[in-house]
Scaffold this motif. Structure first.
Motif, PDB file in Angstrom:
ATOM      1  N   LYS A 189      -1.660 -11.728 -35.014  1.00  0.00           N
ATOM      2  CA  LYS A 189      -2.376 -12.996 -35.124  1.00  0.00           C
ATOM      3  C   LYS A 189      -1.430 -14.191 -35.027  1.00  0.00           C
ATOM      4  N   TYR A 190      -0.152 -13.952 -35.221  1.00  0.00           N
ATOM      5  CA  TYR A 190       0.799 -15.061 -35.293  1.00  0.00           C
ATOM      6  C   TYR A 190       1.470 -15.324 -33.948  1.00  0.00           C
ATOM      7  N   SER A 191       2.035 -16.540 -33.846  1.00  0.00           N
ATOM      8  CA  SER A 191       2.667 -16.965 -32.607  1.00  0.00           C
ATOM      9  C   SER A 191       3.973 -16.220 -32.382  1.00  0.00           C
ATOM     10  N   ARG A 192       4.304 -16.017 -31.120  1.00  0.00           N
ATOM     11  CA  ARG A 192       5.587 -15.395 -30.789  1.00  0.00           C
ATOM     12  C   ARG A 192       6.719 -16.416 -30.862  1.00  0.00           C
ATOM     13  N   LEU A 193       6.401 -17.683 -31.101  1.00  0.00           N
ATOM     14  CA  LEU A 193       7.400 -18.739 -31.212  1.00  0.00           C
ATOM     15  C   LEU A 193       7.736 -18.959 -32.686  1.00  0.00           C
ATOM     16  N   HIS A 194       9.003 -19.180 -32.979  1.00  0.00           N
ATOM     17  CA  HIS A 194       9.415 -19.405 -34.363  1.00  0.00           C
ATOM     18  C   HIS A 194      10.485 -20.490 -34.409  1.00  0.00           C
ATOM     19  N   TYR A 195      10.373 -21.343 -35.421  1.00  0.00           N
ATOM     20  CA  TYR A 195      11.252 -22.510 -35.517  1.00  0.00           C
ATOM     21  C   TYR A 195      12.719 -22.115 -35.620  1.00  0.00           C
ATOM     22  N   ARG A 196      13.020 -21.069 -36.390  1.00  0.00           N
ATOM     23  CA  ARG A 196      14.414 -20.646 -36.580  1.00  0.00           C
ATOM     24  C   ARG A 196      14.761 -19.583 -35.538  1.00  0.00           C
ATOM     25  N   CYS A 197      15.280 -20.002 -34.416  1.00  0.00           N
ATOM     26  CA  CYS A 197      15.588 -19.067 -33.330  1.00  0.00           C
ATOM     27  C   CYS A 197      16.797 -19.556 -32.564  1.00  0.00           C
ATOM     28  N   GLY A 198      17.574 -18.619 -32.054  1.00  0.00           N
ATOM     29  CA  GLY A 198      18.766 -18.974 -31.295  1.00  0.00           C
ATOM     30  C   GLY A 198      18.468 -19.720 -30.005  1.00  0.00           C
ATOM     31  N   SER A 199      17.237 -19.626 -29.515  1.00  0.00           N
ATOM     32  CA  SER A 199      16.877 -20.354 -28.297  1.00  0.00           C
ATOM     33  C   SER A 199      17.038 -21.856 -28.504  1.00  0.00           C
ATOM     34  N   SER A 200      16.747 -22.322 -29.715  1.00  0.00           N
ATOM     35  CA  SER A 200      16.905 -23.741 -30.032  1.00  0.00           C
ATOM     36  C   SER A 200      18.370 -24.149 -29.911  1.00  0.00           C
ATOM     37  N   PHE A 201      19.253 -23.228 -30.245  1.00  0.00           N
ATOM     38  CA  PHE A 201      20.687 -23.521 -30.160  1.00  0.00           C
ATOM     39  C   PHE A 201      21.098 -23.771 -28.709  1.00  0.00           C
TER      40      PHE A 201
END
Length: 315
Positions: A189-201
């Protein structure tokens, strides 16, 4: 793979549908622990450490796949050879995997930093003289190369599957943080996107790189290339600190949007997982929590760790 307070755990579904684990305690040396407390330096240490440890876990997945695809007779011969290896050789192999992970990261970072410089200079080197404008165009080229690269590799079956597991990890963490029971139905049910992720880095290194490079003028291509190489550690360190800052203020109205570029990049670095992949991620997360609790309670021994190819006591 999930990293806990005391241990990192990777789960792999084998060909017979059994889920096995690689469990490596987080045993940082005293020097590494001290460096992790120093602003700017801790970012570089964390990235290099993650590259080394991540290589071990990816290697475990690869070896598990190879083992499943090997004929029983051939596998028996391989096991016999492995049993004849002494501990020193095994540790040497582990060290080699870690070093390759670090070198791959550093080489990739240097290449990804310098290629946009040469492309921008070739296309726009004589178009204008403002070095800040050159830096902005360079940043745009770097972002474009990153997006094209991520999109391209995501089309391959192996990387697509890896990105699906990446999405499954995010879903599991989000469901856990919401207090949900960890079942495939609840997690999906939850998004595959998450605020704490290395992609943001990755996104931050591009944006902040443009700003940092613009603070140091250069007169020719040689100075520009040298400047980029010298400033790589500084860009990594600053990006890590800013990432920690954006994570800390994500619940403050208006400031959560600072992390949105990283979320948008996750549209490429994650894919929607299927239920079977979510089950593996749940198993890994639960095993990590189980072992973390055992370590906290003082009930942890080498026998607690199962299914490792690498030596769990030495990581």
């Amino acid at each position: 793979m999930f990293g806990g307070k005391h241990i990192n755990v990777t789960a792999v579904r084998r060909k017979n549908q059994e889920i096995t684990f690689l469990e490596v305690p987080r045993s940082d040396k005293s020097l590494v622990k001290k460096l992790r407390k120093i602003p700017l330096l801790r970012g570089i240490v964390s990235i290099i450490d993650s590259s080394a440890k991540g290589s071990k876990h990816l290697n475990y997945s690869l070896e598990s796949f190879t083992e499943d695809e090997t004929e029983p007779e051939e596998r028996a011969k391989q096991l016999e050879k492995e049993q004849k290896k002494d501990e020193g050789w095994s540790l040497g192999m582990i060290f080699g995997v870690a070093v390759m992970g670090i070198l791959s990261f550093l080489a990739g970072k240097v290449i990804f930093t310098l290629v946009p410089v040469f492309v921008e200079d070739f296309l726009f080197g004589r178009a204008f003289d403002n070095y800040i404008l050159h830096n902005l165009v360079e940043g745009g080229i770097k972002l474009l190369l990153l997006l094209v690269y991520l999109w391209g590799i995501s089309q391959t079956p192996v990387i697509k599957r890896l990105f699906q597991y990446h999405g499954a990890e995010h879903k599991v963490i989000s469901a856990f943080e919401a207090g949900e029971e960890l079942t495939p139905a609840n997690v999906q049910k939850y998004s595959r996107l998450h605020y704490r992720c290395g992609s943001s880095f990755m996104m931050l290194t591009i944006v902040l790189g443009v700003i940092i490079y613009s603070l140091v003028p250069w007169d020719n291509l040689y100075e520009r290339v040298l400047q980029r190489i010298v400033l790589i550690p500084f860009v990594i360190g600053i990006s890590f600190e800013v990432l920690k800052g954006t994570n800390a203020v994500k619940d403050i109205p208006g400031l959560k949007y600072l992390g949105y570029p990283g979320l948008w990049l996750q549209l490429l670095t994650t894919k929607e997982p299927n239920d079977a992949q979510v089950e593996v991620s749940i198993a890994s997360f639960n095993r990590m929590r189980e072992l973390d609790a055992a370590i906290e309670a003082g009930n942890y021994t080498e026998a607690t760790v199962s299914g490792s190819i690498l030596d769990p006591a030495k990581g």
